[in-house]
Design a protein around this motif. Structure first.
Motif, PDB file in Angstrom:
ATOM      1  N   ASN A   1      23.010  50.092  55.209  1.00 46.75           N
ATOM      2  CA  ASN A   1      23.179  51.098  56.267  1.00 46.75           C
ATOM      3  C   ASN A   1      23.658  52.445  55.710  1.00 46.75           C
ATOM      4  OD1 ASN A   1      22.441  49.313  58.359  1.00 46.75           O
ATOM      5  ND2 ASN A   1      24.523  48.510  58.489  1.00 46.75           N
ATOM      6  N   SER A   2      23.058  52.851  54.574  1.00 45.71           N
ATOM      7  CA  SER A   2      23.371  54.129  53.919  1.00 45.71           C
ATOM      8  C   SER A   2      24.787  54.183  53.360  1.00 45.71           C
ATOM      9  CB  SER A   2      23.148  55.316  54.878  1.00 45.71           C
ATOM     10  OG  SER A   2      21.793  55.357  55.303  1.00 45.71           O
ATOM     11  N   LEU A   3      25.463  53.051  53.313  1.00 49.69           N
ATOM     12  CA  LEU A   3      26.791  52.964  52.702  1.00 49.69           C
ATOM     13  C   LEU A   3      26.629  52.337  51.325  1.00 49.69           C
ATOM     14  CD1 LEU A   3      28.732  51.646  55.819  1.00 49.69           C
ATOM     15  CD2 LEU A   3      28.783  53.979  54.909  1.00 49.69           C
ATOM     16  N   LYS A   4      26.996  53.072  50.281  1.00 47.48           N
ATOM     17  CA  LYS A   4      26.720  52.638  48.918  1.00 47.48           C
ATOM     18  C   LYS A   4      28.005  52.363  48.156  1.00 47.48           C
ATOM     19  CE  LYS A   4      24.106  53.929  44.783  1.00 47.48           C
ATOM     20  NZ  LYS A   4      23.241  54.955  44.157  1.00 47.48           N
ATOM     21  N   GLY A   5      27.995  51.243  47.453  1.00 51.50           N
ATOM     22  CA  GLY A   5      29.123  50.851  46.624  1.00 51.50           C
ATOM     23  C   GLY A   5      30.040  49.890  47.342  1.00 51.50           C
ATOM     24  N   LEU A   6      30.236  48.708  46.760  1.00 49.34           N
ATOM     25  CA  LEU A   6      31.076  47.687  47.392  1.00 49.34           C
ATOM     26  C   LEU A   6      32.207  47.296  46.450  1.00 49.34           C
ATOM     27  CD1 LEU A   6      30.156  44.690  49.560  1.00 49.34           C
ATOM     28  CD2 LEU A   6      31.471  44.244  47.488  1.00 49.34           C
ATOM     29  N   GLU A   7      33.404  47.173  47.001  1.00 47.72           N
ATOM     30  CA  GLU A   7      34.573  46.670  46.286  1.00 47.72           C
ATOM     31  C   GLU A   7      35.331  45.736  47.232  1.00 47.72           C
ATOM     32  OE1 GLU A   7      35.537  47.363  43.184  1.00 47.72           O
ATOM     33  OE2 GLU A   7      34.141  49.003  42.694  1.00 47.72           O
ATOM     34  N   ALA A   8      35.880  44.658  46.690  1.00 48.70           N
ATOM     35  CA  ALA A   8      36.654  43.739  47.517  1.00 48.70           C
ATOM     36  C   ALA A   8      37.803  43.150  46.715  1.00 48.70           C
ATOM     37  CB  ALA A   8      35.773  42.618  48.064  1.00 48.70           C
ATOM     38  N   ASP A   9      38.925  42.992  47.387  1.00 49.42           N
ATOM     39  CA  ASP A   9      40.102  42.317  46.832  1.00 49.42           C
ATOM     40  C   ASP A   9      40.634  41.429  47.944  1.00 49.42           C
ATOM     41  OD1 ASP A   9      42.497  41.449  45.810  1.00 49.42           O
ATOM     42  OD2 ASP A   9      43.211  43.430  45.194  1.00 49.42           O
ATOM     43  N   LEU A  10      40.382  40.135  47.829  1.00 50.88           N
ATOM     44  CA  LEU A  10      40.667  39.207  48.917  1.00 50.88           C
ATOM     45  C   LEU A  10      41.466  38.011  48.415  1.00 50.88           C
ATOM     46  CD1 LEU A  10      37.099  39.207  50.517  1.00 50.88           C
ATOM     47  CD2 LEU A  10      39.113  40.458  51.331  1.00 50.88           C
ATOM     48  N   THR A  11      42.387  37.566  49.249  1.00 43.83           N
ATOM     49  CA  THR A  11      43.179  36.366  48.975  1.00 43.83           C
ATOM     50  C   THR A  11      42.896  35.333  50.049  1.00 43.83           C
ATOM     51  OG1 THR A  11      44.941  37.598  47.868  1.00 43.83           O
ATOM     52  CG2 THR A  11      45.504  35.424  48.720  1.00 43.83           C
ATOM     53  N   MET A  12      42.613  34.111  49.612  1.00 43.91           N
ATOM     54  CA  MET A  12      42.303  33.014  50.522  1.00 43.91           C
ATOM     55  C   MET A  12      43.352  31.923  50.344  1.00 43.91           C
ATOM     56  SD  MET A  12      38.318  33.137  49.494  1.00 43.91           S
ATOM     57  CE  MET A  12      38.814  33.782  47.901  1.00 43.91           C
ATOM     58  N   VAL A  13      43.777  31.333  51.436  1.00 42.47           N
ATOM     59  CA  VAL A  13      44.839  30.330  51.397  1.00 42.47           C
ATOM     60  C   VAL A  13      44.337  29.013  51.972  1.00 42.47           C
ATOM     61  CG1 VAL A  13      47.149  29.710  52.176  1.00 42.47           C
ATOM     62  CG2 VAL A  13      46.648  32.085  51.544  1.00 42.47           C
ATOM     63  N   GLN A  14      44.505  27.966  51.204  1.00 41.76           N
ATOM     64  CA  GLN A  14      44.256  26.604  51.677  1.00 41.76           C
ATOM     65  C   GLN A  14      45.596  25.884  51.735  1.00 41.76           C
ATOM     66  OE1 GLN A  14      42.222  23.982  49.000  1.00 41.76           O
ATOM     67  NE2 GLN A  14      41.771  22.451  50.573  1.00 41.76           N
ATOM     68  N   PRO A  15      46.171  25.685  52.906  1.00 38.65           N
ATOM     69  CA  PRO A  15      47.462  25.000  52.996  1.00 38.65           C
ATOM     70  C   PRO A  15      47.406  23.627  52.329  1.00 38.65           C
ATOM     71  CG  PRO A  15      46.827  25.927  55.112  1.00 38.65           C
ATOM     72  CD  PRO A  15      45.631  26.059  54.225  1.00 38.65           C
ATOM     73  N   PRO A  16      48.488  23.185  51.709  1.00 37.51           N
ATOM     74  CA  PRO A  16      48.486  21.878  51.033  1.00 37.51           C
ATOM     75  C   PRO A  16      48.045  20.725  51.926  1.00 37.51           C
ATOM     76  CG  PRO A  16      50.465  23.112  50.473  1.00 37.51           C
ATOM     77  CD  PRO A  16      49.779  23.893  51.550  1.00 37.51           C
ATOM     78  N   SER A  17      48.286  20.840  53.220  1.00 35.76           N
ATOM     79  CA  SER A  17      47.916  19.755  54.135  1.00 35.76           C
ATOM     80  C   SER A  17      46.445  19.803  54.538  1.00 35.76           C
ATOM     81  CB  SER A  17      48.774  19.825  55.393  1.00 35.76           C
ATOM     82  OG  SER A  17      48.570  21.062  56.073  1.00 35.76           O
ATOM     83  N   ALA A  18      45.753  20.915  54.243  1.00 35.74           N
ATOM     84  CA  ALA A  18      44.362  21.071  54.680  1.00 35.74           C
ATOM     85  C   ALA A  18      43.431  20.183  53.857  1.00 35.74           C
ATOM     86  CB  ALA A  18      43.937  22.526  54.572  1.00 35.74           C
ATOM     87  N   GLN A  19      42.544  19.489  54.536  1.00 36.50           N
ATOM     88  CA  GLN A  19      41.594  18.597  53.879  1.00 36.50           C
ATOM     89  C   GLN A  19      40.274  19.318  53.587  1.00 36.50           C
ATOM     90  OE1 GLN A  19      41.303  15.288  56.612  1.00 36.50           O
ATOM     91  NE2 GLN A  19      43.336  14.510  56.075  1.00 36.50           N
ATOM     92  N   SER A  20      39.520  18.742  52.661  1.00 34.23           N
ATOM     93  CA  SER A  20      38.188  19.244  52.321  1.00 34.23           C
ATOM     94  C   SER A  20      37.220  18.069  52.348  1.00 34.23           C
ATOM     95  CB  SER A  20      38.200  19.909  50.938  1.00 34.23           C
ATOM     96  OG  SER A  20      38.683  19.007  49.956  1.00 34.23           O
TER      97      SER A  20
END
Length: 345
Positions: free
Chosen positions: A141-160
């Motif tokens: 959409n005419s927006l050029k250049g991407l940067e990301a700094d993201l933190t994701m949290v999986q709680p110890p009790s969360a299952q996969s």
């Protein structure tokens, strides 16, 4: 189908190089080691794939960091769910052969790759994962250049949902996979001059962590979604067609960080277009969905003995799912993706 649940740590492969115990688990209990694989380094596949969705800003950001033996593949994609437009930048590295540093287990780690087109770095410290990525030429959409700094949290009790299985035609070919849904996300994504702040009450991440030795030709179907209903984390992982699924499936529901196991599922994909509505049904009727596509992230590669045709379609799911206790949970406009992929390499 009677599916065996693994509840303790175990070596993934036995002395013959075959899966020691085929089954599924709520934790990544299998212990993976490249040294136990009875195959050339060229045949070993390792990958970490993240899909991050912001409900507030209505976009997906996906990153791929993979070692396919003969080729390292790195990709960043941005999918605008408002306009249906998407763009991807990728890079390749010949013959990484296990030298990229992808971890053999779910412990703490750091990996990174960079060239002029893409930069990707993953790290994990206990329940926190960090994703840094950049693609200076990516434009949507005419927006050029991407940067990301993201933190994701999986709680110890969360299952996969974790699965270890093999191929009927070659029991030394195997697939070990972990899918983590509904991880809360915080941080920033910049696209051009636009800066998006993501918070864990609206942004969620899915991780596809895979290790294996594949057979030469495969076609698989996979669907995944994560989000919230009344502030409760909700999602699902559905897949089939890849490896021998007669003993175990990777099909699972996620509700409030707990796994609810499913049997078999089927995708009913329109013949005319991947962008028409799909239907997804289960053998036990515990999940019934209509999938309304927004964007088909379609890619194709054909280099003699190597061929890949991929349709990863992003959109919204509507329907219901039934938990292990019989409670029916409605699914309304839940963002996610469904894919049909053919690979020969």
């Amino acid at each position: 189908m009677k599916q065996k649940e693994i509840t303790h740590e175990i070596n993934l492969l036995n002395k013959k190089g075959e899966i020691s115990e085929i089954g599924w688990a709520r934790r990544p209990y299998w212990i993976y080691s490249r040294d136990t694989i009875k195959a050339s380094q060229l045949r070993i596949k390792e990958w970490d794939y993240f899909a991050i969705y912001s409900a507030k800003h209505q976009f997906f950001l996906t990153t791929t960091f993979s070692d396919l033996g003969y080729l390292g593949l790195f990709a960043i994609a941005f999918i605008d769910m408002k306009s249906g437009l998407w763009k991807q930048e990728d890079a390749m590295k010949p013959f990484p052969l296990g030298r990229l540093g992808l971890p053999p287990h779910s412990g703490n780690y750091e990996v990174a790759y960079a060239n002029k087109k893409v930069r990707i770095a993953y790290s994990k410290r206990d329940e926190r994962r960090r994703l840094l990525c950049g693609a200076p030429t990516l434009e949507v959409n005419s927006l050029k250049g991407l940067e990301a700094d993201l933190t994701m949290v999986q709680p110890p009790s969360a299952q996969s949902i974790n699965i270890a299985t093999s191929w009927e035609e070659n029991r030394k070919a195997f697939y070990y996979n972990t899918k983590i849904n509904c991880m809360g996300v915080s941080g920033t994504v910049r696209l051009g001059e636009n800066v998006y702040e993501l918070t864990p009450d609206e942004a969620v991440a899915t991780l596809d962590w895979g290790r294996g030795r594949w057979t030469y030709q495969n076609r698989w179907y996979w669907a995944s979604a994560s989000g919230f209903t009344n502030s409760t984390p909700i999602g699902f992982n559905l897949g089939y067609g890849f490896s021998d699924r007669t003993q175990v499936s990777e099909n699972a529901l996620f509700y409030n960080n707990k796994v609810h196991k499913l049997d078999e599922i089927e995708f009913i994909i329109p013949q005319d277009s991947y962008e028409d509505k799909w239907q997804i049904t289960s053998s036990d009727k515990r999940i019934e969905l209509t999938f309304t596509p927004v964007a088909d992230r379609a890619t194709k590669s054909d280099f003699f003995f190597i061929k890949s045709v991929q349709h990863q379609v992003f959109g919204h799911f509507d329907g219901y799912m039934i938990l292990d206790d019989g409670i029916q949970v409605p699914i309304e406009h839940l963002a996610g993706f469904a894919e049909d992929v053919f690979n020969r390499f």
